[in-house]
Design an enzyme around this catalytic site. Structure first.
Site, mmCIF file in Angstrom:
data_model
loop_
_atom_site.group_PDB
_atom_site.id
_atom_site.type_symbol
_atom_site.label_atom_id
_atom_site.label_comp_id
_atom_site.label_asym_id
_atom_site.label_seq_id
_atom_site.Cartn_x
_atom_site.Cartn_y
_atom_site.Cartn_z
ATOM 1 N N GLY A 1 0.832 -1.207 0.000
ATOM 2 C CA GLY A 1 0.000 0.000 0.000
ATOM 3 C C GLY A 1 0.856 1.242 0.000
ATOM 4 O O GLY A 1 1.686 1.434 -0.889
ATOM 5 N N LYS B 1 4.435 24.491 -2.020
ATOM 6 C CA LYS B 1 5.881 24.471 -2.235
ATOM 7 C C LYS B 1 6.182 25.245 -3.510
ATOM 8 O O LYS B 1 5.844 24.802 -4.617
ATOM 9 C CB LYS B 1 6.379 23.031 -2.365
ATOM 10 N N THR C 1 12.033 13.728 -5.675
ATOM 11 C CA THR C 1 11.689 12.966 -6.872
ATOM 12 C C THR C 1 10.919 11.684 -6.587
ATOM 13 O O THR C 1 10.456 11.025 -7.525
ATOM 14 C CB THR C 1 12.968 12.603 -7.659
#
Length: 514
Positions: A10, A75, A358
């Site tokens: 999950g 952000k 990333t």
């Protein structure tokens, strides 16, 4: 037809995959996700790229719907502190460079700019918004760059034509919980159980996964979201993992969740902070109500105990009751992320370290490419090859971009930073650094395959870290600088105007949570 998908694991990777498959195919594909309630997820993937909005738009989710459920915040970029020297900082924003007479403002800054002002403040609007802790949206919800707003519909991150000015911070565990409801409401079968065995057929392909209480779960396609363990792709199918630690040695992290009860007074930074330390760097990610913090380091230069002590002193002095989460990171990628009828998504596929946020980008790219190359009963090897090539190109490009951060940084004051200057470089980076010493990189001289970072990112990191060309482009001496000077002045005026008009990041995020 391939109509049955089993996702093992999950967390963010598993539930992003399940939700996206349901958004893409609806009831035409049966999706089962099995996860153990005894296996903890990493849970620190809390910062993203601006392209993550393609994911939420594909699912039909408005940020006002999911952000309050996930402690979300904005952000605008990353603030790099002390990478050049103690006390120095610069911003890597989500903002393309303006141009004048065919040259970027970065080129013109080298020729005409006020060197008493840093490159990023002279060439981008975003740093001024970050310094003033501004929200990218007005209190009525409108974006300061109105022409970039609105839903993208069912588009992928590779289709981003304009640079959207912000990404998100969010609690990864809460996002997984939110997507669990999204997915199960749309028909994802959710099995909470331990996988005890992975079965294979006579071809060596995965036939089923055996669970402790729910028996065998069969499927046509299996997605491995088991994290660094790689239960299906590595442990079962024996796919080789290619380490990047020869060029990216950071292999451990320690994380702390630090409550922020006084954000109304102190405000909220609309950016991630990456602060260079003696043996790595520390992240700070502001969420609504708390900060996520962590020290990423190499255990060749620092012990876990030293790292935890350094992190606590830096972000939470006197808060010794906060639980530290120590993480061993597997740095590199599988030789192939799709093998037979198994596709690895997330940490089971690859990881490079969280320096440029990333991790979730890799998950999104992987699942988008799976949908694009989804197989039928013929299992066309050309589709599999295309998937593997695109995933590998993204990983190799990001690897090269991250190595640039360490190679170009001016710090050489500890053994860790001294060694960063002598390590081998990925293919192509030495040539790019040599070009960057002569003139700024452009869209033809950065790493060419799609990898999420554009020309402006490569330029920003080189100039911010101190890897400047020896001189401006000679051609600029023959061009009237009037237009460039006007554009530099216009940018500053635009930044000042936005700082005056926009609410604080905390004020806007608090309004979403009220």
């Amino acid at each position: 037809m391939i109509n049955s998908v089993v996702i093992v694991g999950g967390g963010t990777a598993g539930w992003m995959s399940a939700s996206y498959l349901k958004a893409a195919y609806g009831d035409r594909i049966n999706v089962t996700l099995v996860e153990s309630d005894r296996v903890a997820t990493i849970g620190v993937g809390e910062a993203t790229f601006s392209t993550v909005r393609h994911f939420f738009d594909y699912l039909g989710l408005d940020e006002r719907e999911w952000m309050p459920e996930c402690s979300g915040s904005y952000k605008l970029g990353i603030r790099f502190e002390n990478w050049r020297e103690p006390g120095h900082h610069f911003y890597h924003p989500f903002e393309r460079l303006r141009t004048s007479d065919g040259y970027t403002l970065a080129d013109w800054w080298l020729q005409e700019g006020d060197r008493s002002q840093p490159f990023d403040r002279s060439c981008f609007i975003t740093p001024a918004l970050c310094e003033a802790k501004r929200s990218p949206r007005l209190l009525d919800g409108s974006l300061f760059a109105g022409g970039l707003d609105g839903s993208l519909g069912r588009s992928t991150l590779e289709e981003q034509r304009a640079q959207f000015p912000y990404a998100y911070h969010f609690d990864a565990a809460l996002l997984a919980k939110f997507l669990t409801k999204y997915g199960t409401d749309r028909g994802v079968r959710h099995v909470v159980d331990d996988v005890t065995q992975v079965g294979r057929d006579e071809r060596g392909w995965i036939s089923h996964v055996a669970t402790r209480e729910h028996g065998d779960l069969t499927g046509d396609l299996f997605i491995d979201c088991t994290g660094f363990k790689g239960m299906l792709i590595n442990e079962t199918l024996d796919e080789p993992f290619e380490s990047f630690q020869d060029v990216l040695p950071n292999n451990r992290a320690v994380a702390l969740r630090v409550p922020q009860a006084d954000q109304a007074t102190t405000g909220m930074n609309p950016y991630t902070t990456a602060t260079a330390m003696d043996a790595g760097w520390i992240w700070n990610i502001p969420l609504f109500g708390r900060n996520g913090n962590g020290y990423v380091y190499s255990d060749e230069f620092c012990t876990p105990e030293e790292a935890e002590r350094t992190l606590r002193e830096h972000v939470a002095p006197g808060q010794d009751d906060l639980e530290a989460n120590h993480i061993r990171m597997r740095i590199g990628r599988n030789r192939r992320s799709w093998v037979n009828n198994c596709v690895a998504i997330g940490l089971s596929s690859a990881f490079v370290e969280p320096l440029e946020s990333t991790g979730i980008f890799f998950i999104q790219h992987g699942i988008e490419q799976l949908v694009k190359n989804f197989p039928d009963e013929n299992w066309d090897p050309a589709l599999v090859d295309d998937y593997n090539n695109r995933v590998a190109e993204v990983l190799d490009g990001v690897k090269e971009f991250l190595v640039l951060h360490y190679k170009a940084a001016q710090r050489e004051d500890t053994p860790y930073w001294k060694e960063a200057k002598t390590r081998a470089l990925p293919d192509g980076l030495a040539e790019r650094l040599a070009i960057g010493a002569s003139h700024l990189l452009d869209e033809r001289t950065i790493y060419q395959p799609y990898h999420g970072f554009e020309q402006y990112s490569w330029i920003t990191m080189m100039l911010g870290l101190g890897h400047e060309p020896k001189r401006p482009r000679p051609s600029l001496a023959h061009i009237d600088p009037t237009n460039a000077r006007a554009e530099l002045a216009r940018l500053k005026a635009d930044a000042d105007e936005l700082v005056a008009a926009l609410p604080s990041c905390y004020e806007y995020i608090a309004s979403l949570n009220s």
